[in-house]
Scaffold this motif. Sequence first.
Motif, PDB file in Angstrom:
ATOM      1  N   GLY A  41       0.829  -1.213   0.000  1.00 17.75           N
ATOM      2  CA  GLY A  41       0.000   0.000   0.000  1.00 17.75           C
ATOM      3  C   GLY A  41       0.858   1.255   0.000  1.00 17.75           C
ATOM      4  O   GLY A  41       0.580   2.216  -0.734  1.00 17.75           O
ATOM      5  N   LEU A  42       1.927   1.255   0.823  1.00 18.93           N
ATOM      6  CA  LEU A  42       2.822   2.413   0.872  1.00 18.93           C
ATOM      7  C   LEU A  42       3.496   2.648  -0.479  1.00 18.93           C
ATOM      8  O   LEU A  42       3.648   3.792  -0.920  1.00 18.93           O
ATOM      9  CB  LEU A  42       3.899   2.200   1.954  1.00 18.93           C
ATOM     10  CG  LEU A  42       3.434   2.330   3.409  1.00 18.93           C
ATOM     11  CD1 LEU A  42       4.547   1.904   4.354  1.00 18.93           C
ATOM     12  CD2 LEU A  42       2.995   3.756   3.720  1.00 18.93           C
ATOM     13  N   LEU A  43       3.905   1.564  -1.134  1.00 22.31           N
ATOM     14  CA  LEU A  43       4.568   1.693  -2.438  1.00 22.31           C
ATOM     15  C   LEU A  43       3.605   2.295  -3.462  1.00 22.31           C
ATOM     16  O   LEU A  43       3.994   3.146  -4.268  1.00 22.31           O
ATOM     17  CB  LEU A  43       5.067   0.330  -2.925  1.00 22.31           C
ATOM     18  CG  LEU A  43       6.197  -0.290  -2.100  1.00 22.31           C
ATOM     19  CD1 LEU A  43       6.500  -1.694  -2.593  1.00 22.31           C
ATOM     20  CD2 LEU A  43       7.452   0.581  -2.170  1.00 22.31           C
ATOM     21  N   LEU A  44       2.340   1.860  -3.382  1.00 23.48           N
ATOM     22  CA  LEU A  44       1.333   2.398  -4.295  1.00 23.48           C
ATOM     23  C   LEU A  44       1.207   3.914  -4.069  1.00 23.48           C
ATOM     24  O   LEU A  44       1.175   4.699  -5.024  1.00 23.48           O
ATOM     25  CB  LEU A  44      -0.006   1.701  -4.048  1.00 23.48           C
ATOM     26  CG  LEU A  44      -1.098   1.971  -5.073  1.00 23.48           C
ATOM     27  CD1 LEU A  44      -0.689   1.413  -6.427  1.00 23.48           C
ATOM     28  CD2 LEU A  44      -2.418   1.346  -4.627  1.00 23.48           C
ATOM     29  N   PHE A  45       1.159   4.304  -2.779  1.00 20.27           N
ATOM     30  CA  PHE A  45       1.095   5.734  -2.463  1.00 20.27           C
ATOM     31  C   PHE A  45       2.286   6.471  -3.071  1.00 20.27           C
ATOM     32  O   PHE A  45       2.134   7.528  -3.692  1.00 20.27           O
ATOM     33  CB  PHE A  45       1.072   5.963  -0.949  1.00 20.27           C
ATOM     34  CG  PHE A  45       1.487   7.373  -0.575  1.00 20.27           C
ATOM     35  CD1 PHE A  45       0.590   8.436  -0.676  1.00 20.27           C
ATOM     36  CD2 PHE A  45       2.799   7.648  -0.172  1.00 20.27           C
ATOM     37  CE1 PHE A  45       0.978   9.733  -0.373  1.00 20.27           C
ATOM     38  CE2 PHE A  45       3.199   8.950   0.122  1.00 20.27           C
ATOM     39  CZ  PHE A  45       2.285   9.987   0.025  1.00 20.27           C
ATOM     40  N   ARG A  46       3.507   5.899  -2.906  1.00 18.59           N
ATOM     41  CA  ARG A  46       4.708   6.599  -3.361  1.00 18.59           C
ATOM     42  C   ARG A  46       4.717   6.773  -4.881  1.00 18.59           C
ATOM     43  O   ARG A  46       5.200   7.790  -5.396  1.00 18.59           O
ATOM     44  CB  ARG A  46       5.973   5.854  -2.904  1.00 18.59           C
ATOM     45  CG  ARG A  46       7.270   6.626  -3.207  1.00 18.59           C
ATOM     46  CD  ARG A  46       7.297   7.941  -2.459  1.00 18.59           C
ATOM     47  NE  ARG A  46       8.422   8.807  -2.825  1.00 18.59           N
ATOM     48  CZ  ARG A  46       8.392   9.706  -3.799  1.00 18.59           C
ATOM     49  NH1 ARG A  46       7.295   9.834  -4.554  1.00 18.59           N
ATOM     50  NH2 ARG A  46       9.444  10.484  -4.021  1.00 18.59           N
ATOM     51  N   ILE A  47       4.205   5.775  -5.588  1.00 16.04           N
ATOM     52  CA  ILE A  47       4.157   5.882  -7.048  1.00 16.04           C
ATOM     53  C   ILE A  47       3.180   6.988  -7.463  1.00 16.04           C
ATOM     54  O   ILE A  47       3.493   7.821  -8.315  1.00 16.04           O
ATOM     55  CB  ILE A  47       3.793   4.516  -7.674  1.00 16.04           C
ATOM     56  CG1 ILE A  47       4.963   3.539  -7.486  1.00 16.04           C
ATOM     57  CG2 ILE A  47       3.467   4.668  -9.152  1.00 16.04           C
ATOM     58  CD1 ILE A  47       4.609   2.092  -7.707  1.00 16.04           C
ATOM     59  N   VAL A  48       2.010   6.997  -6.813  1.00 15.20           N
ATOM     60  CA  VAL A  48       1.026   8.049  -7.110  1.00 15.20           C
ATOM     61  C   VAL A  48       1.619   9.414  -6.760  1.00 15.20           C
ATOM     62  O   VAL A  48       1.533  10.362  -7.546  1.00 15.20           O
ATOM     63  CB  VAL A  48      -0.288   7.808  -6.322  1.00 15.20           C
ATOM     64  CG1 VAL A  48      -1.215   9.000  -6.440  1.00 15.20           C
ATOM     65  CG2 VAL A  48      -0.974   6.543  -6.824  1.00 15.20           C
ATOM     66  N   TRP A  49       2.273   9.488  -5.584  1.00 15.23           N
ATOM     67  CA  TRP A  49       2.872  10.750  -5.129  1.00 15.23           C
ATOM     68  C   TRP A  49       3.997  11.200  -6.068  1.00 15.23           C
ATOM     69  O   TRP A  49       4.244  12.382  -6.245  1.00 15.23           O
ATOM     70  CB  TRP A  49       3.387  10.580  -3.697  1.00 15.23           C
ATOM     71  CG  TRP A  49       3.253  11.787  -2.816  1.00 15.23           C
ATOM     72  CD1 TRP A  49       4.234  12.346  -2.043  1.00 15.23           C
ATOM     73  CD2 TRP A  49       2.075  12.565  -2.575  1.00 15.23           C
ATOM     74  NE1 TRP A  49       3.752  13.430  -1.345  1.00 15.23           N
ATOM     75  CE2 TRP A  49       2.419  13.590  -1.660  1.00 15.23           C
ATOM     76  CE3 TRP A  49       0.755  12.520  -3.043  1.00 15.23           C
ATOM     77  CZ2 TRP A  49       1.503  14.553  -1.205  1.00 15.23           C
ATOM     78  CZ3 TRP A  49      -0.153  13.471  -2.591  1.00 15.23           C
ATOM     79  CH2 TRP A  49       0.232  14.460  -1.692  1.00 15.23           C
TER      80      TRP A  49
END
Lengths: 151, 195
Positions: free
Chosen positions: B54-62
């Motif tokens: 989930g954190l990685l998904l956030f970082r990609i979006v960010w």
Amino acid sequence: MRLIKSALVAGLIAVPVLATAQSGEDALEARHGYMRMLAINMGTLAGMAKGEIEYDEAAASTAGANIAALSQYGAVALFVPGTANGEIDESDALPAIWEKPEQFAQKFTAFAEVASGASEAVKGGQDNVGPALQKLGGTCKDCHDDFRKPE
Amino acid sequence: MSPVREARRARVWDPALRAFHWILAALVIANWLLGQFGPNVMTLHFWLGYSIAGLLLFRIVWGLVGPAPARFVSFIRGPRAILDYMRHLGKREPSLWPGHNPLGALSVVAMLLALIWQVGTGLISDPEDFINVGPLADQVSSATARKAVGWHHLGGSIILILVLLHVAVILYYRFWKNEDLVRPMITGWKWVRRR
């Protein structure tokens, strides 16, 4: 007389050596069959624990009993020298098995201890399968971690 | 007082990115330790793995829509910029760089790729113990699922190396270049070069 004695001694030494030399591939095949039999029964319990197979007390108990029976088989003896990964095709057995034989044997003892109660432990409802399976699987992992090549 | 005359304090790291960084650090360390030394029933390792996904998904979006210092296009640079930056790397003075520098960007990308690899191989791993089987292991062949266990172990070693390298470089900046990179990741404020 001396000649007969010498021949006898030589024969006694040679037989086990020959037996070992011939049995490497058989032992490997037997090992894989042994693990496959465990996998079939573990698979039944895993399927029931996850609800993919409908819980059936008799079937679960039979799987547990099969695993217990297999745990009593002297599987350690199937790990004959010369059958480590790299020494023979298709083997995932790490050399550590022959370097630390006591520790390796201990893994099977631990498995047998857990397995001895498995048939009873999985009785009485689907909820009981998961915890019993976790104990069994834990002993699989414990040995695989140290003695099986992860590929 | 500014460490050097030509520096000013600037807001570099936004709150979401800082929270992401420290939660990711905590979860990755915890999950690495659980993988190596944790219980045989790896339920917690699985849950931390999902959280990291989930954190990685956030970082990609960010990295696509976040503030400028977080965006991939703003900090991923070509070989010339990287070599240019490296010429000053040995100097005993702060970089005063406003965000990820061109060399550090490689580390960011390497870490993200390594963690994505780790999540992916974890999801399809089948260690044949019937209790720690990845939720997507039945979507691949059993040979692939078996191999994924080895790939997952390899990933763990790569992540360890990247994390140790990261910490070593932070210490190098702190003691050789006299630049504190930890505090900015806590407060968001960093000394950057005046333009």
